[in-house]
Design an enzyme around this catalytic site. Structure first.
Site, PDB file in Angstrom:
ATOM      1  N   ARG A 129      -0.931  -6.715  -3.682  1.00 23.84           N
ATOM      2  CA  ARG A 129      -0.756  -8.099  -3.206  1.00 23.84           C
ATOM      3  C   ARG A 129      -2.094  -8.633  -2.694  1.00 23.84           C
ATOM      4  O   ARG A 129      -3.039  -7.892  -2.507  1.00 23.84           O
ATOM      5  CB  ARG A 129       0.287  -8.163  -2.095  1.00 23.84           C
ATOM      6  CG  ARG A 129      -0.036  -7.264  -0.908  1.00 23.84           C
ATOM      7  CD  ARG A 129       0.677  -7.576   0.387  1.00 23.84           C
ATOM      8  NE  ARG A 129       2.082  -7.816   0.379  1.00 23.84           N
ATOM      9  CZ  ARG A 129       3.021  -6.899   0.699  1.00 23.84           C
ATOM     10  NH1 ARG A 129       2.657  -5.670   0.958  1.00 23.84           N
ATOM     11  NH2 ARG A 129       4.306  -7.229   0.732  1.00 23.84           N
ATOM     12  N   THR A 130      -2.127  -9.939  -2.409  1.00 20.62           N
ATOM     13  CA  THR A 130      -3.302 -10.536  -1.745  1.00 20.62           C
ATOM     14  C   THR A 130      -3.004 -10.608  -0.249  1.00 20.62           C
ATOM     15  O   THR A 130      -1.903 -11.020   0.141  1.00 20.62           O
ATOM     16  CB  THR A 130      -3.554 -11.954  -2.306  1.00 20.62           C
ATOM     17  OG1 THR A 130      -3.880 -11.836  -3.698  1.00 20.62           O
ATOM     18  CG2 THR A 130      -4.711 -12.634  -1.589  1.00 20.62           C
ATOM     19  N   HIS A 131      -3.985 -10.214   0.567  1.00 21.28           N
ATOM     20  CA  HIS A 131      -3.787 -10.254   2.024  1.00 21.28           C
ATOM     21  C   HIS A 131      -4.552 -11.432   2.621  1.00 21.28           C
ATOM     22  O   HIS A 131      -5.586 -11.833   2.100  1.00 21.28           O
ATOM     23  CB  HIS A 131      -4.293  -8.960   2.670  1.00 21.28           C
ATOM     24  CG  HIS A 131      -3.505  -7.746   2.308  1.00 21.28           C
ATOM     25  ND1 HIS A 131      -3.759  -6.983   1.179  1.00 21.28           N
ATOM     26  CD2 HIS A 131      -2.448  -7.151   2.916  1.00 21.28           C
ATOM     27  CE1 HIS A 131      -2.905  -5.974   1.122  1.00 21.28           C
ATOM     28  NE2 HIS A 131      -2.098  -6.056   2.155  1.00 21.28           N
TER      29      HIS A 131
ATOM     30  N   ALA B 239       3.197  -0.989   4.043  1.00 21.81           N
ATOM     31  CA  ALA B 239       2.870   0.142   4.918  1.00 21.81           C
ATOM     32  C   ALA B 239       2.526  -0.480   6.266  1.00 21.81           C
ATOM     33  O   ALA B 239       1.892  -1.530   6.314  1.00 21.81           O
ATOM     34  CB  ALA B 239       1.682   0.917   4.377  1.00 21.81           C
TER      35      ALA B 239
ATOM     36  N   HIS C 160      -7.563   5.284   7.703  1.00 20.91           N
ATOM     37  CA  HIS C 160      -6.804   4.541   6.699  1.00 20.91           C
ATOM     38  C   HIS C 160      -6.384   5.423   5.520  1.00 20.91           C
ATOM     39  O   HIS C 160      -5.255   5.342   5.062  1.00 20.91           O
ATOM     40  CB  HIS C 160      -7.632   3.349   6.201  1.00 20.91           C
ATOM     41  CG  HIS C 160      -6.805   2.320   5.481  1.00 20.91           C
ATOM     42  ND1 HIS C 160      -5.826   1.592   6.103  1.00 20.91           N
ATOM     43  CD2 HIS C 160      -6.792   1.921   4.183  1.00 20.91           C
ATOM     44  CE1 HIS C 160      -5.250   0.766   5.233  1.00 20.91           C
ATOM     45  NE2 HIS C 160      -5.824   0.960   4.062  1.00 20.91           N
TER      46      HIS C 160
ATOM     47  N   ASN D 162       1.539   5.271  10.307  1.00 19.85           N
ATOM     48  CA  ASN D 162       0.691   5.716  11.420  1.00 19.85           C
ATOM     49  C   ASN D 162       1.273   5.162  12.716  1.00 19.85           C
ATOM     50  O   ASN D 162       1.924   4.117  12.703  1.00 19.85           O
ATOM     51  CB  ASN D 162      -0.745   5.207  11.260  1.00 19.85           C
ATOM     52  CG  ASN D 162      -0.797   3.694  11.289  1.00 19.85           C
ATOM     53  OD1 ASN D 162      -0.591   3.050  10.270  1.00 19.85           O
ATOM     54  ND2 ASN D 162      -1.025   3.100  12.468  1.00 19.85           N
TER      55      ASN D 162
ATOM     56  N   HIS E 118      -7.401  -0.827  -6.775  1.00 19.75           N
ATOM     57  CA  HIS E 118      -6.001  -1.200  -6.482  1.00 19.75           C
ATOM     58  C   HIS E 118      -5.424  -1.879  -7.706  1.00 19.75           C
ATOM     59  O   HIS E 118      -6.047  -2.685  -8.342  1.00 19.75           O
ATOM     60  CB  HIS E 118      -5.947  -2.164  -5.285  1.00 19.75           C
ATOM     61  CG  HIS E 118      -5.803  -1.424  -4.010  1.00 19.75           C
ATOM     62  ND1 HIS E 118      -4.957  -1.819  -3.017  1.00 19.75           N
ATOM     63  CD2 HIS E 118      -6.359  -0.272  -3.597  1.00 19.75           C
ATOM     64  CE1 HIS E 118      -5.027  -0.959  -2.021  1.00 19.75           C
ATOM     65  NE2 HIS E 118      -5.871  -0.016  -2.357  1.00 19.75           N
TER      66      HIS E 118
ATOM     67  N   MET F 204      -0.178  -6.247   8.173  1.00 17.74           N
ATOM     68  CA  MET F 204      -1.073  -7.346   7.800  1.00 17.74           C
ATOM     69  C   MET F 204      -0.545  -8.064   6.550  1.00 17.74           C
ATOM     70  O   MET F 204      -1.314  -8.617   5.770  1.00 17.74           O
ATOM     71  CB  MET F 204      -2.472  -6.794   7.496  1.00 17.74           C
ATOM     72  CG  MET F 204      -3.058  -5.960   8.617  1.00 17.74           C
ATOM     73  SD  MET F 204      -4.678  -5.296   8.143  1.00 17.74           S
ATOM     74  CE  MET F 204      -4.914  -4.082   9.439  1.00 17.74           C
ATOM     75  N   SER F 205       0.763  -8.035   6.359  1.00 21.05           N
ATOM     76  CA  SER F 205       1.311  -8.687   5.157  1.00 21.05           C
ATOM     77  C   SER F 205       2.718  -9.188   5.433  1.00 21.05           C
ATOM     78  O   SER F 205       3.095  -9.390   6.574  1.00 21.05           O
ATOM     79  CB  SER F 205       1.338  -7.657   3.999  1.00 21.05           C
ATOM     80  OG  SER F 205       2.347  -6.679   4.253  1.00 21.05           O
TER      81      SER F 205
ATOM     82  N   SER G 188       0.842  -1.211   0.000  1.00 19.63           N
ATOM     83  CA  SER G 188       0.000   0.000   0.000  1.00 19.63           C
ATOM     84  C   SER G 188       0.869   1.251   0.000  1.00 19.63           C
ATOM     85  O   SER G 188       1.744   1.404   0.854  1.00 19.63           O
ATOM     86  CB  SER G 188      -0.874   0.034   1.261  1.00 19.63           C
ATOM     87  OG  SER G 188      -1.514  -1.167   1.432  1.00 19.63           O
TER      88      SER G 188
ATOM     89  N   TYR H  15      -6.356 -11.394   5.165  1.00 21.83           N
ATOM     90  CA  TYR H  15      -7.685 -11.004   5.641  1.00 21.83           C
ATOM     91  C   TYR H  15      -8.758 -11.119   4.547  1.00 21.83           C
ATOM     92  O   TYR H  15      -9.955 -11.009   4.839  1.00 21.83           O
ATOM     93  CB  TYR H  15      -7.700  -9.593   6.250  1.00 21.83           C
ATOM     94  CG  TYR H  15      -7.247  -8.463   5.357  1.00 21.83           C
ATOM     95  CD1 TYR H  15      -6.077  -7.760   5.638  1.00 21.83           C
ATOM     96  CD2 TYR H  15      -7.997  -8.065   4.249  1.00 21.83           C
ATOM     97  CE1 TYR H  15      -5.651  -6.720   4.826  1.00 21.83           C
ATOM     98  CE2 TYR H  15      -7.580  -7.020   3.439  1.00 21.83           C
ATOM     99  CZ  TYR H  15      -6.408  -6.360   3.731  1.00 21.83           C
ATOM    100  OH  TYR H  15      -5.983  -5.312   2.936  1.00 21.83           O
ATOM    101  N   GLU H  16      -8.365 -11.324   3.294  1.00 19.46           N
ATOM    102  CA  GLU H  16      -9.370 -11.464   2.225  1.00 19.46           C
ATOM    103  C   GLU H  16     -10.090 -12.802   2.302  1.00 19.46           C
ATOM    104  O   GLU H  16     -11.098 -13.033   1.624  1.00 19.46           O
ATOM    105  CB  GLU H  16      -8.701 -11.291   0.847  1.00 19.46           C
ATOM    106  CG  GLU H  16      -8.097  -9.911   0.628  1.00 19.46           C
ATOM    107  CD  GLU H  16      -7.299  -9.823  -0.668  1.00 19.46           C
ATOM    108  OE1 GLU H  16      -7.701 -10.433  -1.671  1.00 19.46           O
ATOM    109  OE2 GLU H  16      -6.247  -9.154  -0.669  1.00 19.46           O
TER     110      GLU H  16
HETATM  111  N1  8IG Z   1      -1.903  -4.380  11.570  1.00 14.02           N
HETATM  112  C1  8IG Z   1      -1.704  -3.119  11.167  1.00 14.02           C
HETATM  113  N2  8IG Z   1      -1.587  -2.890   9.854  1.00 14.02           N
HETATM  114  C2  8IG Z   1      -1.409  -1.623   9.451  1.00 14.02           C
HETATM  115  N3  8IG Z   1      -1.256  -1.122   8.195  1.00 14.02           N
HETATM  116  C3  8IG Z   1      -1.101   0.194   8.330  1.00 14.02           C
HETATM  117  I1  8IG Z   1      -0.883   1.476   6.755  1.00 14.02           I
HETATM  118  N4  8IG Z   1      -1.126   0.590   9.609  1.00 14.02           N
HETATM  119  C4  8IG Z   1      -1.331  -0.551  10.347  1.00 14.02           C
HETATM  120  C5  8IG Z   1      -1.455  -0.800  11.743  1.00 14.02           C
HETATM  121  O1  8IG Z   1      -1.423   0.098  12.579  1.00 14.02           O
HETATM  122  N5  8IG Z   1      -1.640  -2.111  12.091  1.00 14.02           N
END
Ligand code: 8IG
Length: 266
Positions: free
Chosen positions: A86-88, A118, A242, A230, A65, A206-207, A33, A90-91
């Site tokens: 990419r594929t995550h 990210a 987000h 963040n 995307h 998450m990746s 991302s 969580y999908e």
């Molecule tokens: N798990 C998680 N994934 C993220 N991706 C991004 I951009 N910020 C975050 C975050 O704060 N936590």
């Protein structure tokens, strides 16, 4: 299409070679991302196709995307494969689609995988929002693993020291950190963020972790870089938004394009 994920990667690599007209690739990059602007600095585009033209790839989960893959010739004459998105996990498609791109790249000859993402920052006392952090190791809290069966892969140096040294030669001021991978799609609770700090984590995301494991299983070297976009939940006042977060990533990723081009070209 084969049901076996490794055979499916071979099929996808064959399709990739004929779709791009490139017979073998030296390096692959996965642009997370906000990293897509950095892709343009890697080199001259040879061809670009939707990933859905290849067996085993699903359409991007988030409309808009760029679920595309690009063949690029770098300044030093290497051929790079760049996954734009990419594929995550969580999908909900399972773990094999998450690492299919990495497996396909390795079947297409790639020996080095660059994983960008990210991430949330766990150390606001030392990290700036918008800072790029080299991944030194990961903690896999996804509950998943791309490998099934008695294949006991050593992960001592899952993020290849040689590549990390190379980046530090180019950017001596770049910090290193441990990436904590969650399944998502929720961000962490403040209590989970505090737990990750206690565990020695420096970024949360998450990746990346599962892709790195699959890359090591395939014998490829791995370089990982996080863009801290963040502060982790609860570490500073306001809740996470987000879109704002991704905007920060886009600004910094363009700056990182030059670094990636230099690393990939070596
Ligand atoms: N798990 C998680 N994934 C993220 N991706 C991004 I951009 N910020 C975050 C975050 O704060 N936590």
């Amino acid at each position: 299409m084969s049901n076996d994920p490794y055979a499916l990667a071979t099929e996808a690599a064959t399709a990739l070679k004929s779709a791009t007209g490139v017979d073998s690739f030296d390096v692959a990059l996965v642009m997370g991302s906000g990293w897509v602007p950095a892709a343009d600095a890697i080199g001259e585009t040879i061809s670009e196709i939707p990933v859905t033209d290849l067996p085993g790839f699903a359409p991007p989960a988030v409309a808009g995307h760029a679920g595309r893959v690009r063949a690029v010739r770098t300044g030093s004459g290497k051929v790079a494969l760049i996954f734009l998105g990419r594929t995550h996990l969580y999908e909900g498609r399972g773990v094999d689609p998450v690492v299919h791109g990495v497996r396909t790249a390795i079947k297409a000859g790639v020996g080095t995988i660059v994983l960008t993402n990210a991430a949330g920052g766990l150390r606001p006392e030392t990290q700036e929002v918008g800072e790029a952090v080299l991944i030194s190791d990961h903690i896999n809290l996804t509950g998943a693993n791309p490998i099934t069966g008695a294949t006991f892969v050593d992960l001592t140096d899952v993020y290849t020291p040689r590549l990390r040294d190379l980046v530090r030669e180019i950017e001596p001021s770049m910090a290193e950190g441990v990436y904590v991978a969650f399944r998502g799609p929720t961000y962490e609770t403040p209590a989970e963020v505090r737990m990750c700090r206690i565990l020695g984590g420096d970024m949360v995301g998450m990746s990346t972790a599962l892709e790195a494991v699959a890359a090591r299983e395939g014998g490829a070297d791995v370089l990982g870089i996080s863009l801290v976009t963040n502060p982790g939940a609860g570490l500073v006042g306001e809740p996470l938004n987000h879109e704002e977060v991704l905007e920060v990533g886009r600004a910094t990723a363009a700056r990182m394009g030059g670094l990636l081009a230099e690393v990939v070209g070596k």
